[in-house]
Design a protein around this motif. Structure first.
Motif, PDB file in Angstrom:
ATOM      1  N   ASN A   1      60.688  83.233  24.221  1.00 39.38           N
ATOM      2  CA  ASN A   1      60.861  82.008  23.449  1.00 39.38           C
ATOM      3  C   ASN A   1      62.335  81.633  23.504  1.00 39.38           C
ATOM      4  OD1 ASN A   1      58.160  81.871  22.616  1.00 39.38           O
ATOM      5  ND2 ASN A   1      58.564  83.283  20.932  1.00 39.38           N
ATOM      6  N   ARG A   2      62.614  80.313  23.465  1.00 41.65           N
ATOM      7  CA  ARG A   2      63.997  79.857  23.504  1.00 41.65           C
ATOM      8  C   ARG A   2      64.284  78.965  22.305  1.00 41.65           C
ATOM      9  NH1 ARG A   2      65.354  76.983  28.884  1.00 41.65           N
ATOM     10  NH2 ARG A   2      63.763  75.704  27.957  1.00 41.65           N
ATOM     11  N   PHE A   3      65.414  79.239  21.647  1.00 47.70           N
ATOM     12  CA  PHE A   3      65.915  78.404  20.567  1.00 47.70           C
ATOM     13  C   PHE A   3      67.158  77.723  21.113  1.00 47.70           C
ATOM     14  CE2 PHE A   3      68.443  77.806  16.637  1.00 47.70           C
ATOM     15  CZ  PHE A   3      67.564  76.962  15.974  1.00 47.70           C
ATOM     16  N   ASN A   4      67.145  76.400  21.158  1.00 48.98           N
ATOM     17  CA  ASN A   4      68.221  75.625  21.771  1.00 48.98           C
ATOM     18  C   ASN A   4      68.967  74.832  20.709  1.00 48.98           C
ATOM     19  OD1 ASN A   4      67.084  76.095  24.572  1.00 48.98           O
ATOM     20  ND2 ASN A   4      65.410  74.969  23.629  1.00 48.98           N
ATOM     21  N   ILE A   5      70.286  74.838  20.804  1.00 44.41           N
ATOM     22  CA  ILE A   5      71.123  73.999  19.942  1.00 44.41           C
ATOM     23  C   ILE A   5      72.078  73.243  20.858  1.00 44.41           C
ATOM     24  CG2 ILE A   5      72.754  73.883  18.029  1.00 44.41           C
ATOM     25  CD1 ILE A   5      71.720  76.626  17.124  1.00 44.41           C
ATOM     26  N   GLY A   6      71.995  71.918  20.817  1.00 42.94           N
ATOM     27  CA  GLY A   6      72.861  71.099  21.652  1.00 42.94           C
ATOM     28  C   GLY A   6      74.316  71.191  21.242  1.00 42.94           C
ATOM     29  N   ASP A   7      74.558  71.243  19.915  1.00 42.67           N
ATOM     30  CA  ASP A   7      75.943  71.245  19.436  1.00 42.67           C
ATOM     31  C   ASP A   7      76.010  71.816  18.030  1.00 42.67           C
ATOM     32  OD1 ASP A   7      78.795  70.385  19.665  1.00 42.67           O
ATOM     33  OD2 ASP A   7      78.240  69.082  18.006  1.00 42.67           O
TER      34      ASP A   7
ATOM     35  N   THR B   1      77.716  70.953  11.234  1.00 41.39           N
ATOM     36  CA  THR B   1      76.677  70.088  11.781  1.00 41.39           C
ATOM     37  C   THR B   1      76.004  70.786  12.958  1.00 41.39           C
ATOM     38  OG1 THR B   1      78.000  68.139  11.199  1.00 41.39           O
ATOM     39  CG2 THR B   1      76.177  67.806  12.734  1.00 41.39           C
ATOM     40  N   LEU B   2      74.685  70.851  12.909  1.00 38.67           N
ATOM     41  CA  LEU B   2      73.888  71.364  14.022  1.00 38.67           C
ATOM     42  C   LEU B   2      73.094  70.188  14.564  1.00 38.67           C
ATOM     43  CD1 LEU B   2      73.890  73.775  11.679  1.00 38.67           C
ATOM     44  CD2 LEU B   2      72.709  74.924  13.518  1.00 38.67           C
ATOM     45  N   SER B   3      73.190  69.940  15.878  1.00 39.19           N
ATOM     46  CA  SER B   3      72.539  68.783  16.487  1.00 39.19           C
ATOM     47  C   SER B   3      71.652  69.199  17.648  1.00 39.19           C
ATOM     48  CB  SER B   3      73.586  67.794  17.011  1.00 39.19           C
ATOM     49  OG  SER B   3      74.451  67.397  15.986  1.00 39.19           O
ATOM     50  N   ASP B   4      70.611  68.401  17.851  1.00 37.14           N
ATOM     51  CA  ASP B   4      69.717  68.548  19.008  1.00 37.14           C
ATOM     52  C   ASP B   4      69.152  69.954  19.130  1.00 37.14           C
ATOM     53  OD1 ASP B   4      70.207  65.870  19.689  1.00 37.14           O
ATOM     54  OD2 ASP B   4      72.033  66.442  20.762  1.00 37.14           O
ATOM     55  N   MET B   5      68.444  70.379  18.084  1.00 38.05           N
ATOM     56  CA  MET B   5      67.839  71.709  18.084  1.00 38.05           C
ATOM     57  C   MET B   5      66.385  71.613  18.530  1.00 38.05           C
ATOM     58  SD  MET B   5      69.437  73.181  14.564  1.00 38.05           S
ATOM     59  CE  MET B   5      69.235  71.629  13.711  1.00 38.05           C
ATOM     60  N   SER B   6      65.944  72.621  19.276  1.00 38.65           N
ATOM     61  CA  SER B   6      64.546  72.669  19.698  1.00 38.65           C
ATOM     62  C   SER B   6      64.137  74.115  19.942  1.00 38.65           C
ATOM     63  CB  SER B   6      64.319  71.841  20.970  1.00 38.65           C
ATOM     64  OG  SER B   6      65.012  72.403  22.060  1.00 38.65           O
ATOM     65  N   VAL B   7      62.829  74.316  19.940  1.00 37.66           N
ATOM     66  CA  VAL B   7      62.256  75.620  20.251  1.00 37.66           C
ATOM     67  C   VAL B   7      61.285  75.420  21.406  1.00 37.66           C
ATOM     68  CG1 VAL B   7      60.835  77.529  19.415  1.00 37.66           C
ATOM     69  CG2 VAL B   7      62.492  76.438  17.877  1.00 37.66           C
TER      70      VAL B   7
ATOM     71  N   GLU C   1      57.226  73.288  25.974  1.00 37.52           N
ATOM     72  CA  GLU C   1      58.590  72.923  25.623  1.00 37.52           C
ATOM     73  C   GLU C   1      58.564  72.073  24.363  1.00 37.52           C
ATOM     74  OE1 GLU C   1      61.164  71.280  28.522  1.00 37.52           O
ATOM     75  OE2 GLU C   1      60.665  72.786  30.023  1.00 37.52           O
ATOM     76  N   ASP C   2      59.673  72.100  23.649  1.00 34.31           N
ATOM     77  CA  ASP C   2      59.851  71.274  22.454  1.00 34.31           C
ATOM     78  C   ASP C   2      58.726  71.465  21.434  1.00 34.31           C
ATOM     79  OD1 ASP C   2      62.210  70.271  23.479  1.00 34.31           O
ATOM     80  OD2 ASP C   2      61.229  68.550  24.402  1.00 34.31           O
ATOM     81  N   VAL C   3      58.390  72.717  21.157  1.00 37.58           N
ATOM     82  CA  VAL C   3      57.398  73.023  20.127  1.00 37.58           C
ATOM     83  C   VAL C   3      57.895  72.510  18.783  1.00 37.58           C
ATOM     84  CG1 VAL C   3      56.254  74.907  18.885  1.00 37.58           C
ATOM     85  CG2 VAL C   3      56.532  75.022  21.365  1.00 37.58           C
ATOM     86  N   LEU C   4      59.185  72.589  18.591  1.00 37.72           N
ATOM     87  CA  LEU C   4      59.815  72.125  17.356  1.00 37.72           C
ATOM     88  C   LEU C   4      61.112  71.426  17.731  1.00 37.72           C
ATOM     89  CD1 LEU C   4      60.009  72.229  14.198  1.00 37.72           C
ATOM     90  CD2 LEU C   4      61.259  74.360  14.498  1.00 37.72           C
ATOM     91  N   ASN C   5      61.353  70.270  17.123  1.00 39.24           N
ATOM     92  CA  ASN C   5      62.594  69.519  17.360  1.00 39.24           C
ATOM     93  C   ASN C   5      63.219  69.147  16.033  1.00 39.24           C
ATOM     94  OD1 ASN C   5      62.967  69.010  20.233  1.00 39.24           O
ATOM     95  ND2 ASN C   5      60.953  68.052  20.095  1.00 39.24           N
ATOM     96  N   LEU C   6      64.528  69.220  15.980  1.00 39.82           N
ATOM     97  CA  LEU C   6      65.279  68.761  14.821  1.00 39.82           C
ATOM     98  C   LEU C   6      66.519  68.057  15.348  1.00 39.82           C
ATOM     99  CD1 LEU C   6      65.682  68.690  11.743  1.00 39.82           C
ATOM    100  CD2 LEU C   6      66.850  70.883  11.942  1.00 39.82           C
ATOM    101  N   GLY C   7      66.671  66.790  15.000  1.00 42.34           N
ATOM    102  CA  GLY C   7      67.783  66.000  15.502  1.00 42.34           C
ATOM    103  C   GLY C   7      69.123  66.458  14.980  1.00 42.34           C
ATOM    104  N   GLU C   8      69.222  66.625  13.646  1.00 44.98           N
ATOM    105  CA  GLU C   8      70.521  66.994  13.083  1.00 44.98           C
ATOM    106  C   GLU C   8      70.333  67.608  11.698  1.00 44.98           C
ATOM    107  OE1 GLU C   8      74.487  64.730  13.523  1.00 44.98           O
ATOM    108  OE2 GLU C   8      73.632  64.010  11.625  1.00 44.98           O
ATOM    109  N   ALA C   9      71.125  68.624  11.438  1.00 46.97           N
ATOM    110  CA  ALA C   9      71.200  69.231  10.105  1.00 46.97           C
ATOM    111  C   ALA C   9      72.676  69.326   9.746  1.00 46.97           C
ATOM    112  CB  ALA C   9      70.557  70.611  10.089  1.00 46.97           C
ATOM    113  N   VAL C  10      73.021  68.874   8.543  1.00 47.82           N
ATOM    114  CA  VAL C  10      74.417  68.846   8.119  1.00 47.82           C
ATOM    115  C   VAL C  10      74.557  69.600   6.801  1.00 47.82           C
ATOM    116  CG1 VAL C  10      76.363  67.379   7.475  1.00 47.82           C
ATOM    117  CG2 VAL C  10      74.772  66.617   9.240  1.00 47.82           C
TER     118      VAL C  10
END
Length: 181
Positions: free
Chosen positions: A121-127, A149-155, A161-170
């Motif tokens: 499984n992959r947990f991705n964070i864009g920034d 700020t965490l942006s462009d997160m996905s699992v 791909e992209d089982v879970l997406n979150l645009g931004e958490a602040v």
């Protein structure tokens, strides 16, 4: 190491701190770092590199810090359970010696991928961006804003791909009159 012991984790280091003087800064390499939790799982951080520039105050230093990649987490039997890769990073701050911490910090970590084993499984964070700006407001007391700020997160899973997406958490915080000592 003391903070780790308080949380019942253990930080071990291998090697020495090395310091090399450059033209107007010091290149510092910390010993190889491994953190072991209560279950015996180990996170291998490796060698952290620091460039430290003196300021007008001999106790304070402007620093840039680089975290090695990949960061490996292994179970008690030594099998890799997680691998964390950081695509790019930039971290700068003002280190206060008497506080043993940064009063100002600006960091950006991009294209972070944590892969778990054996499921892959992959947990991705864009920034991930971190901003801290503390100032001494009274003798020994510090105040100021912090923002993470965490942006462009996905699992991703091997099946999808992209089982879970979150645009931004602040996370916003304002610290008022904290005594770090």
């Amino acid at each position: 190491k003391e903070a780790m012991q308080a949380s019942q984790a253990k930080m071990t280091t291998t090697g020495d701190i090395t310091v090399e003087q450059a033209a107007d800064y010091y290149a510092v390499t910390l010993p190889e770092i491994t953190v072991t939790d209560m279950e015996g799982d180990r996170t291998h951080l490796g060698f952290i590199a620091i460039n430290a520039t003196p300021t007008n105050n001999p106790d304070n230093w402007k620093m840039s810090v680089a975290i090695p990649t990949p960061i490996l987490r292994k179970d008690a039997q030594g099998k890799t359970t997680t691998e964390i890769n950081i695509g790019s990073q930039r971290m700068v701050g003002l280190w206060l010696g008497r506080m043993q911490n940064f009063s100002q910090l600006k960091a950006s970590y991009k294209d972070i991928v944590a892969t778990t084993q054996p499921k892959n499984n992959r947990f991705n964070i864009g920034d991930i961006s971190i901003l801290v700006n503390l100032e001494e407001t009274k003798e020994g007391l510090w105040s100021g804003p912090s923002k993470i700020t965490l942006s462009d997160m996905s699992v991703d899973t091997p099946e999808e791909e992209d089982v879970l997406n979150l645009g931004e958490a602040v996370l916003l915080a304002t610290i008022t009159d904290i005594d770090p000592l």
